[in-house]
Design a protein around this motif. Sequence first.
Motif, short mmCIF file in Angstrom:
data_model
loop_
_atom_site.label_atom_id
_atom_site.label_comp_id
_atom_site.label_asym_id
_atom_site.label_seq_id
_atom_site.Cartn_x
_atom_site.Cartn_y
_atom_site.Cartn_z
N THR A 175 0.83 -1.19 0.00
CA THR A 175 0.00 0.00 0.00
C THR A 175 0.87 1.25 0.00
OG1 THR A 175 -0.14 0.03 2.42
CG2 THR A 175 -1.82 -1.21 1.23
N ALA A 176 0.24 2.40 -0.21
CA ALA A 176 0.98 3.64 -0.45
C ALA A 176 1.89 4.03 0.71
CB ALA A 176 0.00 4.77 -0.75
N GLU A 177 1.51 3.69 1.95
CA GLU A 177 2.29 4.11 3.10
C GLU A 177 2.96 2.94 3.82
OE1 GLU A 177 0.18 6.78 5.71
OE2 GLU A 177 -1.04 7.51 4.06
N ASP A 178 3.19 1.84 3.12
CA ASP A 178 3.79 0.66 3.76
C ASP A 178 5.23 0.88 4.20
OD1 ASP A 178 1.92 -1.26 4.18
OD2 ASP A 178 2.33 -2.41 2.37
N ARG A 179 5.94 1.73 3.50
CA ARG A 179 7.37 1.99 3.79
C ARG A 179 8.18 0.69 3.74
NH1 ARG A 179 8.28 5.48 8.95
NH2 ARG A 179 10.40 5.23 8.18
N PHE A 180 7.94 -0.08 2.70
CA PHE A 180 8.71 -1.30 2.45
C PHE A 180 10.20 -0.95 2.39
CE2 PHE A 180 10.62 -4.23 -0.70
CZ PHE A 180 10.37 -5.44 -0.08
N SER A 181 11.02 -1.75 3.02
CA SER A 181 12.48 -1.59 3.12
C SER A 181 12.90 -0.68 4.25
CB SER A 181 13.13 -1.13 1.80
OG SER A 181 13.01 0.25 1.58
N ARG A 182 11.99 -0.36 5.18
CA ARG A 182 12.39 0.49 6.31
C ARG A 182 13.37 -0.23 7.22
NH1 ARG A 182 7.46 0.65 10.74
NH2 ARG A 182 7.13 -1.59 10.88
N SER A 183 13.45 -1.56 7.12
CA SER A 183 14.43 -2.36 7.85
C SER A 183 14.75 -3.58 6.99
CB SER A 183 13.89 -2.79 9.22
OG SER A 183 12.60 -3.36 9.09
N ILE A 184 16.01 -4.04 7.03
CA ILE A 184 16.46 -5.16 6.20
C ILE A 184 17.43 -6.00 7.01
CG2 ILE A 184 17.43 -5.85 3.97
CD1 ILE A 184 16.98 -3.02 2.95
N SER A 185 17.31 -7.31 6.92
CA SER A 185 18.28 -8.20 7.58
C SER A 185 18.45 -9.48 6.80
CB SER A 185 17.85 -8.51 9.03
OG SER A 185 16.62 -9.20 9.07
N PHE A 186 19.65 -10.02 6.86
CA PHE A 186 19.99 -11.25 6.14
C PHE A 186 19.65 -12.46 6.99
CE2 PHE A 186 22.95 -14.58 4.81
CZ PHE A 186 22.83 -14.54 3.43
N VAL A 187 19.03 -13.46 6.40
CA VAL A 187 18.68 -14.69 7.12
C VAL A 187 19.61 -15.83 6.72
CG1 VAL A 187 16.87 -16.38 7.61
CG2 VAL A 187 16.28 -13.97 7.29
N GLY A 188 19.79 -16.06 5.42
CA GLY A 188 20.64 -17.16 4.96
C GLY A 188 19.82 -18.28 4.36
N ASP A 189 20.40 -19.46 4.31
CA ASP A 189 19.76 -20.61 3.66
C ASP A 189 18.77 -21.24 4.62
OD1 ASP A 189 19.04 -22.74 2.13
OD2 ASP A 189 21.01 -23.68 2.04
N LEU A 190 17.61 -20.63 4.74
CA LEU A 190 16.59 -21.09 5.67
C LEU A 190 16.03 -22.45 5.27
CD1 LEU A 190 14.77 -20.37 8.13
CD2 LEU A 190 13.19 -19.33 6.48
N LYS A 191 15.80 -22.63 3.98
CA LYS A 191 15.19 -23.88 3.50
C LYS A 191 16.15 -25.05 3.47
CE LYS A 191 11.77 -21.64 0.47
NZ LYS A 191 11.31 -21.51 -0.94
#
Length: 599
Positions: free
Chosen positions: A379-395
């Motif tokens: 949505t218009a005000e989601d602010r996607f990418s306001r925080s980012i972190s690496f997880v790795g090979d979860l699967k």
Amino acid sequence: MKFNLLVSLLFSVFLFISNIDAQISTLWGPDGFVKIENGSSGMMADLEPGDRFSRDHDQAGDINGDGIIDLVIGARSDDDGATDAGAVYIVFLNSDGTVQSNQKISMLEGGFNETLLDNNFFGYGVAGIGDYDNDGIPDIAASAPSSTNNALYIIFLNSDGTVKDYVKNPNIIAQGLSAIGDINNDGRIDLVACDPNSDLGGNNRGAIDILFLDDSGQVLTNNTVNISSVNGGFGAGLENNDKFGGREVAMLGDIDNDGTLEMAVGAFTSDGGKGAIWMLSLNSTTFNVESKLKITEGLNGFYDTLTLGANPNGSEGANFGHALCKVGDLNGDGIPDLMTGANQQNEGWGYILYLNADKTVKTYSRINNTEGGFEFNLTAEDRFSRSISFVGDLKGDGTIAVNYGAGAGAGSAGALYLLFFKPCEFTQQEGLNHWIGGNTLFTNWSHPDQMLTSDSLTFEQCSFKAFETDAPYITYNFNDGRCICKDSTAALAVSMELSTAFSNECNTFITTSTDEINTETTIMVFPNPTNSEVFFEINQTAFSENDIVSVFSSLGSQIYLSKINSSEAKIDLSNYPRGIYFVVFTVNGKSETFKVLKE
């Protein structure tokens, strides 16, 4: 963790393989996502609108011992016990990225016997820090940056995610928190506390503190390194209201091999709110800045247009560089790449910045509602990418996962998008060829006019158009940046325009089984686990120059490389610490990986 304790060994493996066969380029493309929010994907909590769930997050290692990476997620405006006192969630994941269960840590839950006050914002910054107290269970750090508290908490966990004990370090401001690895080689993970509102050198210029801790979780205040306009060797460059420090930093390591450590730090309100990233080269002993380079619109290889003007939340501009995350080598050129975002640009845009060795941007790809291949409905005000972190090979299948925070709009408690990326092989067809006929899925080139119809694209950007359109074939011209994506009905023809044809095989190529490399060759690796040496046997006697065996640490560093010239041999791991290692065999042009535990 943000410093990429689990930075994928697969990046290094694929780089090595691509060097063996220069006709294949490996890039990483979209492989779906899981949206984690209250009431979906298994997340059942008492989250309420405005809690700011996912304001910060990190991978925290395997806390409950089920072999799957778990997360720590902040909800800095939770109201347990006091308005905006804050909370932290330990989120136990399934391997597909959904939530198995969660444990809340607040003034009222999870055994955290701390008195928090109104507007303490506990959980504003969070970080996974490894097993600090050596009890076999990973621990976490969390900040409460309010002026009534200003504390950093080192929290020792039980396997169910509750608090076993904690250490409070007062007078530390951290509106963002990043684990950066053990840069001083004392055996403990180090932290960066981000204070974008610092007035050192000028109003809201911002600052970061590099924090070193003792084995009890106490910050060694005399060893803290402050980097700002007036400290740490930064020098000129920051202006009032730049908010240097952002919400988290990314430790990239020595990417230019000159003995310094490269760290990316955001200044998300600089340049009128457009935002910027500072690439700092730190002295490996003092950790002061020896050189620096600024990345923003039109500078040092980043040429995307960033927005200006007022945002609904009262901020200005795109806020590029608000969050940062090292993600490994996503285009196979041997240099780690960087994910960031402009969380106020439209619905919030993510960026993959492919870096050069000189710390400039080689090229970039966007991740948003219409680009990147994830098909979001932000949505218009989601602010996607306001925080980012690496997880790795979860699967556990060779894909990688990266977390993106969003859900900042009115009425939302916050959301976390867990994005999966898979390795895709772009195989160059022999000669100067192009694909003809079939259906065109994307093009920026007009054949009748012999001209570009839109921007010239880099090869990385063209590959993302193939990801977005599920195109099995692309024609790319390295001279003019034309990119043409075709479906499977296209045919190969000779190019008279110096174009190159590629086929896109988007699959997972590395396994961790003991299956045969092919029907003729089998490999045995033993003992596993081992406490010193590991042996291997191959059921063939003749080997070529290209038959090799290599070993990678869980950090992705190659620690061993040798040609295979015998059907039986051993690899000595006795001088290396306990942990997971990956033994990679390349035989007869094909590769197979074995995961080995050193006890």
